[in-house]
Design an enzyme around this catalytic site. Structure first.
Site, PDB file in Angstrom:
ATOM      1  N   GLN A  15       0.909  -1.192  -0.050  1.00 38.72           N
ATOM      2  CA  GLN A  15      -0.074  -0.050   0.118  1.00 38.72           C
ATOM      3  C   GLN A  15       0.756   1.422   0.223  1.00 38.72           C
ATOM      4  O   GLN A  15       2.146   1.305   0.465  1.00 38.72           O
ATOM      5  CB  GLN A  15      -0.811   0.228   1.270  1.00 38.72           C
ATOM      6  CG  GLN A  15      -1.991  -0.993   1.185  1.00 38.72           C
ATOM      7  CD  GLN A  15      -3.155  -0.661   0.187  1.00 38.72           C
ATOM      8  OE1 GLN A  15      -3.214   0.604  -0.178  1.00 38.72           O
ATOM      9  NE2 GLN A  15      -4.088  -1.308   0.007  1.00 38.72           N
ATOM     10  N   HIS A  16       0.445   2.310  -0.472  1.00 40.82           N
ATOM     11  CA  HIS A  16       1.056   3.605  -0.431  1.00 40.82           C
ATOM     12  C   HIS A  16       0.896   4.048   1.037  1.00 40.82           C
ATOM     13  O   HIS A  16       0.326   3.754   1.931  1.00 40.82           O
ATOM     14  CB  HIS A  16       0.373   4.803  -1.367  1.00 40.82           C
ATOM     15  CG  HIS A  16       0.419   4.686  -2.556  1.00 40.82           C
ATOM     16  ND1 HIS A  16       1.575   4.605  -3.316  1.00 40.82           N
ATOM     17  CD2 HIS A  16      -0.470   3.943  -3.721  1.00 40.82           C
ATOM     18  CE1 HIS A  16       1.365   4.351  -4.647  1.00 40.82           C
ATOM     19  NE2 HIS A  16      -0.145   3.905  -4.786  1.00 40.82           N
ATOM     20  N   ALA A  17       2.272   4.802   1.510  1.00 36.61           N
ATOM     21  CA  ALA A  17       2.332   5.225   2.770  1.00 36.61           C
ATOM     22  C   ALA A  17       1.179   6.256   2.840  1.00 36.61           C
ATOM     23  O   ALA A  17       0.734   7.066   2.270  1.00 36.61           O
ATOM     24  CB  ALA A  17       3.636   6.089   2.988  1.00 36.61           C
ATOM     25  N   ASP A  26       5.194   3.178  -3.665  1.00 35.31           N
ATOM     26  CA  ASP A  26       5.595   4.546  -3.836  1.00 35.31           C
ATOM     27  C   ASP A  26       6.560   4.776  -4.801  1.00 35.31           C
ATOM     28  O   ASP A  26       7.143   5.822  -5.368  1.00 35.31           O
ATOM     29  CB  ASP A  26       5.830   5.137  -2.416  1.00 35.31           C
ATOM     30  CG  ASP A  26       4.840   5.079  -1.629  1.00 35.31           C
ATOM     31  OD1 ASP A  26       3.732   5.364  -2.163  1.00 35.31           O
ATOM     32  OD2 ASP A  26       5.033   5.214  -0.364  1.00 35.31           O
ATOM     33  N   LYS A 280       4.470  11.447  -0.550  1.00 36.09           N
ATOM     34  CA  LYS A 280       3.805  11.155  -1.903  1.00 36.09           C
ATOM     35  C   LYS A 280       2.420  12.029  -2.036  1.00 36.09           C
ATOM     36  O   LYS A 280       1.894  11.994  -3.338  1.00 36.09           O
ATOM     37  CB  LYS A 280       3.581   9.504  -2.041  1.00 36.09           C
ATOM     38  CG  LYS A 280       2.416   9.378  -1.200  1.00 36.09           C
ATOM     39  CD  LYS A 280       2.193   7.679  -1.304  1.00 36.09           C
ATOM     40  CE  LYS A 280       1.023   7.276  -0.380  1.00 36.09           C
ATOM     41  NZ  LYS A 280      -0.452   8.127  -0.744  1.00 36.09           N
TER      42      LYS A 280
END
Length: 385
Positions: A15-17, A26, A280
């Site tokens: 998962q993205h941060a 990312d 991000k």
């Protein structure tokens, strides 16, 4: 690496941060934007050698940009989780929209200020930096754009928020700034788009934010362009030093070191500290904050250098099987966006979500698209815009 528990009893890997920091996921999109810049230089250099005129290039650039925007607006706004498409929640920003506009700006830079040739003889000091000095108008534009990003981000007054706020709002920062999500970037997007923004952000559940915020918003376009421009620099090095593999690899290493040191200074080698945290969401999945751009630029130069060494210098690998999706990248991207929630590309996972089941599902879905791309290659079907 950041692992985030979303209440399902397990951890989402890849998962993205949620806000600041890095995960494996990312690293993907910045590399993609970087390669867009590299491809622009290589493709335009080839077309210019074939005598393609500037007006013809502008037509091609405009057409491709318009098609990407239309696909992003009309096809990728729908999600099975949202139900039928409705104009009331039509999302204006988006990944393809950002990619299209980034491609448009980079292509204009290359069309108008990217046709300089290497001088036959040049002083030693100039020869060492000719791939930068010959394109000073491009660098001037990029520096001005980044200066604009810095000024707006840190100086624009946002009601009820401290100047230069870069946090997630909500319960973040001890709940002191609950209505400041995204700082200046979020304020601008909410003013322009209202609630028509990204509906499933990675930070909403963790920070309990109430304000809409889109990671592909207006202000983040600038750093997306900067990331792509670093890729253009990599392409110029390939063109300028063709046949001089050691020069290419050394210059890639120098750029990686410069960008890596810059990222370390900006972030102070911390996740949440530093002058500009590695983030991000402040810009998008495509560019991130300035420190993220420099960090990802470092990794991108190292990765491209490694691939150049393996593929071009030694011929140990020819890019299979990833070569095939690259030949139909738009088809695969749009197909995954429209069908990725459906069987056989994915399936419903039980309430107790596990890392290994999610990893298997993602590998299975990616493998299917590689197979589809290979079959399209065999049938000589290529979707081009």
């Amino acid at each position: 690496m950041v692992f985030v528990n979303y209440g399902g009893g397990g951890y989402w890997f890849f998962q993205h941060a949620p806000w600041n920091g890095l995960t494996v996921a990312d690293l993907v999109m910045p590399w993609f934007v970087f390669i867009i810049g590299t491809s622009v230089v290589l493709a335009f250099s080839s077309m210019q050698r074939r005598g393609v005129g500037r007006l013809q290039l502008l037509r091609k650039i405009t057409w491709r940009t318009v098609v990407l925007l239309i696909i992003g607006f009309c096809f990728l706004n729908y999600s099975p989780r949202d139900g039928p498409l409705s104009w009331s929640w039509l999302r204006i920003p988006g990944v393809l929209q950002r990619l299209g506009f980034t491609y448009f700006v980079l292509s204009l830079l290359q069309t108008f200020w990217g046709q300089n040739q290497i001088p036959e003889r040049a002083p030693q000091w100039r020869s060492a930096a000719q791939d930068v000095l010959l394109f000073w108008p491009q660098w001037l534009i990029i520096i001005l754009l980044e200066t604009l990003w810095l000024c707006v981000t840190f100086l624009l007054p946002v009601p009820g928020c401290p100047a230069g706020y870069l946090g997630a709002g909500g319960i973040g920062d001890d709940g002191l700034y609950p209505n400041c999500t995204g700082g200046a970037a979020g304020h601008i997007d909410r003013w322009m788009f209202g609630d028509n923004m990204y509906r499933y952000p990675t930070w909403k559940e963790m920070y309990l934010t109430a304000l809409p915020f889109d990671p592909e918003g207006i202000l983040g376009t600038i750093n997306s362009i900067v990331m792509g421009f670093l890729g253009m620099q990599a392409g110029k090095i390939i063109v300028f030093y063709k046949g001089k593999n050691i020069h290419i690899l050394c210059r890639y290493l120098v750029w990686a070191v410069i960008l890596g040191i810059s990222a370390a200074i900006l972030s102070k080698c911390t996740r949440d500290g530093g002058f500009i945290p590695v983030n991000k969401n402040l810009c998008s999945y495509l560019c991130r904050s300035l420190s993220y751009v420099t960090a990802m630029g470092c990794f991108s130069f190292l990765l491209l250098g490694a691939m150049f060494f393996i593929i071009d210098v030694n011929g140990w690998w020819r890019g299979q099987p990833f070569l095939y999706p690259g030949m139909n990248s738009i088809f695969v991207y749009v197909g995954h966006s429209l069908l990725g929630f459906y069987f056989p590309f994915s399936w419903e996972i039980g309430f107790q979500q596990s890392h290994w089941e999610l990893l298997l599902q993602n590998l299975w879905g990616s493998g299917l698209w590689v197979l589809i791309a290979f079959l399209l290659f065999k049938k000589k079907f290529f979707l081009k815009i």
